[in-house]
Design a protein around this motif. Structure first.
Motif: not given
Length: 182
Positions: A20-24, A58-60
């Protein structure tokens, strides 16, 4: 709304360990309004070169519906096998035609993103809009300027400028080469 310069970044991973680090980090950039992730895909290529694609973003939910699978249309990649690849290529061609643009690259300019992904690896394809660059781009256009070229600079080239130490550049190079199977 003006859209900023858009960049497709392709990052390779040997035996990826996503936590999850890249998305964070992408979310942090998004919250600061530095960049917007237009689309993101994870592509897994097995030893035989067969491809599996997963949407990664990480788009809504509303943004994902609005923007659709832009990377697939851009590079001619569909999510559902051969039919999906064809549909992706058609969607990309239709988007270009609808925009009134003519972008038929020469053979030297063609970038076959999928061919560059080594077998038995994964890649993250991230389509970013650079919000921070809109005012700069607009100022350049008002001054009758235009983009000639762009690219990332190697850490080794930054040593002479004093922006990297030789040790840091070597460390980054070793990490990158070890991850790239060299």
């Amino acid at each position: 709304m003006a859209i900023g310069p858009v960049q497709l970044i392709v990052l390779g991973f040997n035996h990826p360990e996503f936590h999850g680090e890249v998305i964070a980090e992408l979310e942090r950039l998004r919250q600061s309004d530095t960049v917007r992730v237009i689309d993101a895909l994870a592509v897994y290529k097995d030893k035989a070169g067969e491809i599996e694609v997963e949407h990664l973003s990480n788009l809504t939910e509303e943004e994902a519906i609005e923007y659709g699978t832009k990377i697939g249309a851009l590079i001619g990649l569909g999510i559902e096998g051969e039919e999906g690849i064809e549909a992706g290529a058609v969607a990309g061609a239709e988007t270009v035609m609808e925009s009134g643009l003519h972008v038929m690259p020469s053979d030297e300019e063609v970038w076959d993103v999928l061919a560059e992904i080594p077998n038995d690896t994964a890649a993250a394809l991230i389509l970013l809009e650079h919000h921070w660059a809109v005012p700069l781009r607009d100022a350049i256009l008002r001054a009758n300027g235009f983009r000639i070229s762009d690219g990332f600079i190697s850490p080794f080239d930054l040593i002479a400028l004093g922006l990297h130490t030789a040790e840091e550049a070597k460390r980054l190079s070793v990490l990158e080469q070890s991850r790239n199977g060299r």
